[in-house]
Scaffold this motif. Structure first.
Motif, PDB file in Angstrom:
ATOM      1  N   TYR A  59     -42.525  41.783  29.045  1.00 35.53           N
ATOM      2  CA  TYR A  59     -43.682  40.889  29.175  1.00 35.53           C
ATOM      3  C   TYR A  59     -44.171  40.804  30.620  1.00 35.53           C
ATOM      4  O   TYR A  59     -45.372  40.886  30.878  1.00 35.53           O
ATOM      5  N   ILE A  60     -43.246  40.623  31.566  1.00 35.22           N
ATOM      6  CA  ILE A  60     -43.702  40.372  32.937  1.00 35.22           C
ATOM      7  C   ILE A  60     -44.360  41.583  33.580  1.00 35.22           C
ATOM      8  O   ILE A  60     -45.132  41.422  34.518  1.00 35.22           O
ATOM      9  N   LYS A  61     -44.078  42.769  33.079  1.00 36.92           N
ATOM     10  CA  LYS A  61     -44.738  43.965  33.613  1.00 36.92           C
ATOM     11  C   LYS A  61     -46.256  43.853  33.485  1.00 36.92           C
ATOM     12  O   LYS A  61     -46.993  44.282  34.366  1.00 36.92           O
ATOM     13  N   ASP A  62     -46.716  43.283  32.372  1.00 34.65           N
ATOM     14  CA  ASP A  62     -48.144  43.174  32.099  1.00 34.65           C
ATOM     15  C   ASP A  62     -48.743  41.826  32.502  1.00 34.65           C
ATOM     16  O   ASP A  62     -49.949  41.652  32.413  1.00 34.65           O
ATOM     17  N   ALA A  63     -47.906  40.890  32.916  1.00 38.66           N
ATOM     18  CA  ALA A  63     -48.381  39.527  33.151  1.00 38.66           C
ATOM     19  C   ALA A  63     -48.539  39.169  34.629  1.00 38.66           C
ATOM     20  O   ALA A  63     -48.740  38.003  34.952  1.00 38.66           O
ATOM     21  N   ASP A  64     -48.438  40.150  35.519  1.00 35.98           N
ATOM     22  CA  ASP A  64     -48.567  39.901  36.949  1.00 35.98           C
ATOM     23  C   ASP A  64     -47.533  38.888  37.434  1.00 35.98           C
ATOM     24  O   ASP A  64     -47.833  37.983  38.212  1.00 35.98           O
ATOM     25  N   LEU A  65     -46.319  39.026  36.929  1.00 38.87           N
ATOM     26  CA  LEU A  65     -45.183  38.217  37.356  1.00 38.87           C
ATOM     27  C   LEU A  65     -44.103  39.167  37.847  1.00 38.87           C
ATOM     28  O   LEU A  65     -44.160  40.363  37.586  1.00 38.87           O
ATOM     29  N   GLU A  66     -43.104  38.630  38.534  1.00 37.91           N
ATOM     30  CA  GLU A  66     -42.004  39.478  38.965  1.00 37.91           C
ATOM     31  C   GLU A  66     -40.695  38.708  38.934  1.00 37.91           C
ATOM     32  O   GLU A  66     -40.669  37.489  39.072  1.00 37.91           O
ATOM     33  N   PHE A  67     -39.617  39.458  38.746  1.00 32.70           N
ATOM     34  CA  PHE A  67     -38.287  38.860  38.775  1.00 32.70           C
ATOM     35  C   PHE A  67     -37.902  38.539  40.207  1.00 32.70           C
ATOM     36  O   PHE A  67     -38.212  39.287  41.126  1.00 32.70           O
ATOM     37  N   HIS A  68     -37.210  37.433  40.368  1.00 29.00           N
ATOM     38  CA  HIS A  68     -36.582  37.102  41.638  1.00 29.00           C
ATOM     39  C   HIS A  68     -35.092  37.331  41.435  1.00 29.00           C
ATOM     40  O   HIS A  68     -34.563  37.073  40.364  1.00 29.00           O
ATOM     41  N   LYS A  69     -34.429  37.803  42.454  1.00 26.34           N
ATOM     42  CA  LYS A  69     -33.008  38.112  42.321  1.00 26.34           C
ATOM     43  C   LYS A  69     -32.232  36.841  41.985  1.00 26.34           C
ATOM     44  O   LYS A  69     -32.374  35.816  42.650  1.00 26.34           O
ATOM     45  N   THR A  70     -31.410  36.940  40.956  1.00 20.70           N
ATOM     46  CA  THR A  70     -30.589  35.798  40.549  1.00 20.70           C
ATOM     47  C   THR A  70     -29.152  36.265  40.363  1.00 20.70           C
ATOM     48  O   THR A  70     -28.895  37.433  40.113  1.00 20.70           O
ATOM     49  N   ASN A  71     -28.248  35.341  40.458  1.00 20.97           N
ATOM     50  CA  ASN A  71     -26.838  35.620  40.236  1.00 20.97           C
ATOM     51  C   ASN A  71     -26.378  34.867  39.008  1.00 20.97           C
ATOM     52  O   ASN A  71     -26.812  33.750  38.759  1.00 20.97           O
ATOM     53  N   ARG A  72     -25.470  35.476  38.282  1.00 23.89           N
ATOM     54  CA  ARG A  72     -24.906  34.807  37.114  1.00 23.89           C
ATOM     55  C   ARG A  72     -23.808  33.868  37.576  1.00 23.89           C
ATOM     56  O   ARG A  72     -23.036  34.192  38.460  1.00 23.89           O
ATOM     57  N   LYS A  73     -23.740  32.728  36.943  1.00 23.24           N
ATOM     58  CA  LYS A  73     -22.741  31.736  37.319  1.00 23.24           C
ATOM     59  C   LYS A  73     -21.461  31.861  36.503  1.00 23.24           C
ATOM     60  O   LYS A  73     -20.389  31.606  36.991  1.00 23.24           O
ATOM     61  N   SER A  74     -21.552  32.225  35.253  1.00 21.37           N
ATOM     62  CA  SER A  74     -20.358  32.298  34.428  1.00 21.37           C
ATOM     63  C   SER A  74     -19.714  33.677  34.560  1.00 21.37           C
ATOM     64  O   SER A  74     -20.405  34.672  34.699  1.00 21.37           O
ATOM     65  N   PRO A  75     -18.383  33.750  34.534  1.00 18.20           N
ATOM     66  CA  PRO A  75     -17.709  35.025  34.744  1.00 18.20           C
ATOM     67  C   PRO A  75     -18.099  36.103  33.737  1.00 18.20           C
ATOM     68  O   PRO A  75     -18.269  37.249  34.097  1.00 18.20           O
ATOM     69  N   ASP A  76     -18.255  35.737  32.477  1.00 16.87           N
ATOM     70  CA  ASP A  76     -18.591  36.742  31.476  1.00 16.87           C
ATOM     71  C   ASP A  76     -20.094  36.849  31.245  1.00 16.87           C
ATOM     72  O   ASP A  76     -20.559  37.729  30.559  1.00 16.87           O
ATOM     73  N   GLY A  77     -20.864  35.942  31.831  1.00 15.84           N
ATOM     74  CA  GLY A  77     -22.305  36.019  31.736  1.00 15.84           C
ATOM     75  C   GLY A  77     -22.888  35.550  30.421  1.00 15.84           C
ATOM     76  O   GLY A  77     -24.081  35.664  30.203  1.00 15.84           O
ATOM     77  N   ASP A  78     -22.073  35.019  29.545  1.00 23.28           N
ATOM     78  CA  ASP A  78     -22.570  34.650  28.224  1.00 23.28           C
ATOM     79  C   ASP A  78     -22.971  33.189  28.106  1.00 23.28           C
ATOM     80  O   ASP A  78     -23.734  32.848  27.214  1.00 23.28           O
ATOM     81  N   ASP A  79     -22.455  32.311  28.935  1.00 20.52           N
ATOM     82  CA  ASP A  79     -22.702  30.884  28.758  1.00 20.52           C
ATOM     83  C   ASP A  79     -24.078  30.436  29.230  1.00 20.52           C
ATOM     84  O   ASP A  79     -24.739  29.655  28.567  1.00 20.52           O
ATOM     85  N   TRP A  80     -24.488  30.900  30.383  1.00 25.98           N
ATOM     86  CA  TRP A  80     -25.768  30.458  30.941  1.00 25.98           C
ATOM     87  C   TRP A  80     -26.328  31.574  31.799  1.00 25.98           C
ATOM     88  O   TRP A  80     -25.759  31.941  32.817  1.00 25.98           O
ATOM     89  N   ASN A  81     -27.444  32.100  31.380  1.00 27.76           N
ATOM     90  CA  ASN A  81     -28.128  33.140  32.141  1.00 27.76           C
ATOM     91  C   ASN A  81     -29.474  32.598  32.573  1.00 27.76           C
ATOM     92  O   ASN A  81     -30.271  32.171  31.751  1.00 27.76           O
ATOM     93  N   LEU A  82     -29.701  32.622  33.876  1.00 27.73           N
ATOM     94  CA  LEU A  82     -30.932  32.120  34.444  1.00 27.73           C
ATOM     95  C   LEU A  82     -31.781  33.311  34.867  1.00 27.73           C
ATOM     96  O   LEU A  82     -31.288  34.209  35.544  1.00 27.73           O
ATOM     97  N   ILE A  83     -33.029  33.310  34.448  1.00 30.23           N
ATOM     98  CA  ILE A  83     -33.963  34.359  34.817  1.00 30.23           C
ATOM     99  C   ILE A  83     -35.090  33.701  35.610  1.00 30.23           C
ATOM    100  O   ILE A  83     -35.887  32.945  35.063  1.00 30.23           O
TER     101      ILE A  83
END
Length: 119
Positions: A59-83
């Motif tokens: 979606y963001i490719k066409d929406a003039d948006l961009e990802f900002h670098k984020t880090n995962r907080k949970s060790p396995d990455g499954d509990d909470w992912n912030l984009i």
């Protein structure tokens, strides 16, 4: 060109269409200076997260948006992912993480927006 609010609504709809559970869109623009909208959705697995992440990325490719670098907080990455997409921050959370952190209550002063399409 779409407004940031319209893009946030699009992302919330994408999360719901991708089977994200209990999707909520909150306008937090009056409460902080670093983002305007939160999209919060409950995910069921790592594979579910990956599918929703791909939808956002496409979606963001066409929406003039961009990802900002984020880090995962949970060790396995499954509990909470912030984009972090700048004006929109997407929180993809397991049910237990969502219940524990209760972002809707934490950001209760924000305005919950109805993003559902009118039939």
């Amino acid at each position: 060109m779409k407004t940031i609010e319209e893009k946030a609504i699009d992302i919330a709809r994408l999360m719901e269409d991708g089977k994200g559970r209990n999707v909520v869109l909150i306008d937090v623009s009056e409460l902080n200076s670093w983002t305007d909208y939160f999209v919060i959705a409950t995910i069921t697995s790592s594979a579910h997260w990956q599918g929703l992440y791909k939808q956002i990325k496409d979606y963001i490719k066409d929406a003039d948006l961009e990802f900002h670098k984020t880090n995962r907080k949970s060790p396995d990455g499954d509990d909470w992912n912030l984009i972090d997409i700048g004006p929109v921050v997407v929180h993809l959370m397991s049910e237990s993480a969502r219940n524990f952190y209760d972002l809707e209550k934490l950001w209760h002063a924000g305005k919950i927006l109805d993003f559902h399409k009118e039939e």
